[in-house]
Design an enzyme around this catalytic site. Sequence first.
Site, mmCIF file in Angstrom:
data_model
loop_
_atom_site.group_PDB
_atom_site.id
_atom_site.type_symbol
_atom_site.label_atom_id
_atom_site.label_comp_id
_atom_site.label_asym_id
_atom_site.label_seq_id
_atom_site.Cartn_x
_atom_site.Cartn_y
_atom_site.Cartn_z
ATOM 1 N N CYS A 116 1.039 -1.208 -0.156
ATOM 2 C CA CYS A 116 0.031 0.085 -0.036
ATOM 3 C C CYS A 116 0.896 1.080 -0.123
ATOM 4 C CB CYS A 116 -0.877 -0.043 1.236
ATOM 5 S SG CYS A 116 -2.045 1.448 1.188
ATOM 6 N N CYS A 149 -0.639 5.689 6.545
ATOM 7 C CA CYS A 149 -1.392 5.502 7.580
ATOM 8 C C CYS A 149 -0.486 4.940 8.869
ATOM 9 C CB CYS A 149 -2.697 4.522 7.451
ATOM 10 S SG CYS A 149 -3.682 5.027 5.956
ATOM 11 N N CYS A 163 -16.852 -9.575 4.036
ATOM 12 C CA CYS A 163 -16.316 -8.070 3.667
ATOM 13 C C CYS A 163 -15.063 -8.359 2.976
ATOM 14 C CB CYS A 163 -15.849 -7.525 5.046
ATOM 15 S SG CYS A 163 -17.240 -7.260 6.050
#
Length: 334
Positions: free
Chosen positions: A73, A77, A117
Amino acid sequence: MMMEQQLIGSKWEEMAQKALDGECLTLADGLSILEGEQEQLLPLLQAVFRVRQHFFGRKVKLNMLINAKSGLCPEDCGYCSQSIVSTASIPRYTLLDKTTLLAGAREAMARKAGTYCIVAAGRGPTDKELSQVVEAVREIRATMPLKICACLGLLKEEQAKRLADAGVHRYNHNLNTSPKYYPSITTTHTYEQRVHTVQTAKAHGLSPCSGVIIGMGETNEEIVEMAFALRELEADSIPINFLHAIHGTPLEDAGCIPPLQALKVLALFRLICPSREIRVAGGREHSLRSLQPLALYAANSLFVGDYLTTEGQDITADHQMIEDLGFEIERNAL
C-alpha cells in the site's frame, strides 16, 4: 450514596430517552459519558441497552472479512501494518483470485456470518482489481445468502456503480479519526477524501459503512466529534476499532484502551447513532478482554475470525458468548 447513584442512573436514562426520541446528545453529554466514574458504568449500560434493544432486539449481526490484498500500500497511515511506512512482518500479496474469494465466502457461512467483507489494501482499486472483485461477487450472490461489503480504498463514481450493479450491498471506508487530528495519522490523503468516498458509495446505492479507530492519541472531545460526524454522514454501519498497536508501525508504542473506557466509547456511539449498526471491530479482544460480553449491551454487531493482519477470537468462543448472553445470531433470509 444511594441517592447519588439514582441521580446518575436517571441522567443516563434521560440520555437514552433523548436518543429514542431522535434528539442528538450535546458535546457535554458525550464528554460526561467518556469521563464518567467507573461506578457509573453499569447504570450507563442499562440505559444504553434500552436503545439497543428498541432498534435491534437481542439479535447480533456477524461479519467476517478476508484480507484480499495484503501490504503493497502506498499510503502512510500510521496505525496500519500494511502501509508504506510500516516495517511490520506481514504477508504481502496481490489481489486473491476468485477461487480463494469464494472459499472465504463459504467460510463466512460456516461461521454464521451474514456479511462477508472483501478488503484490499491500497489507495484505490485498479480497473483489473475491480473486475476481479465484481466477478467473484456475482458468483457469491448467485450461490450464497450473504451480504457483501467491499472495502477497496478511495472510490470513483463509475467504480461505485459497477460494485452496486454486481450486487455489493455495502461499502466500507472509515473516517478513522477527527478532521483536526487526521493529518497526525495520515498525510497521503485527506479526511475530506474519505468523506467523499462514503458519499460516492451512498449516491450509487451502496449502504455506507464508516467507522473509527480509538486509541491513536485523540482527545475525548474528538471522539465525540467522530460520533457526530458519522451521525451527520448517515453511516448505516459503524465499526468501532480499538487500536491494536503493531510493532513496526509509527503507533507501535501507543497504549491499549482499557476495557471500561472501551465500553464507554461503545455506549457513546450507540446514544449518538441510536438506530445504526454499531459493530465491535478490530482490537476488541485486545482492549475489552474478559469484558467482551458487556460490549453487546451497546453494540449489535461484531467481526468474527481474524482481522487484516492480527488474529481474532476463536469462533466457538464468540458463538458461546452470544448464547450465554441469551442473544441470537441474525441470519440472512434464503
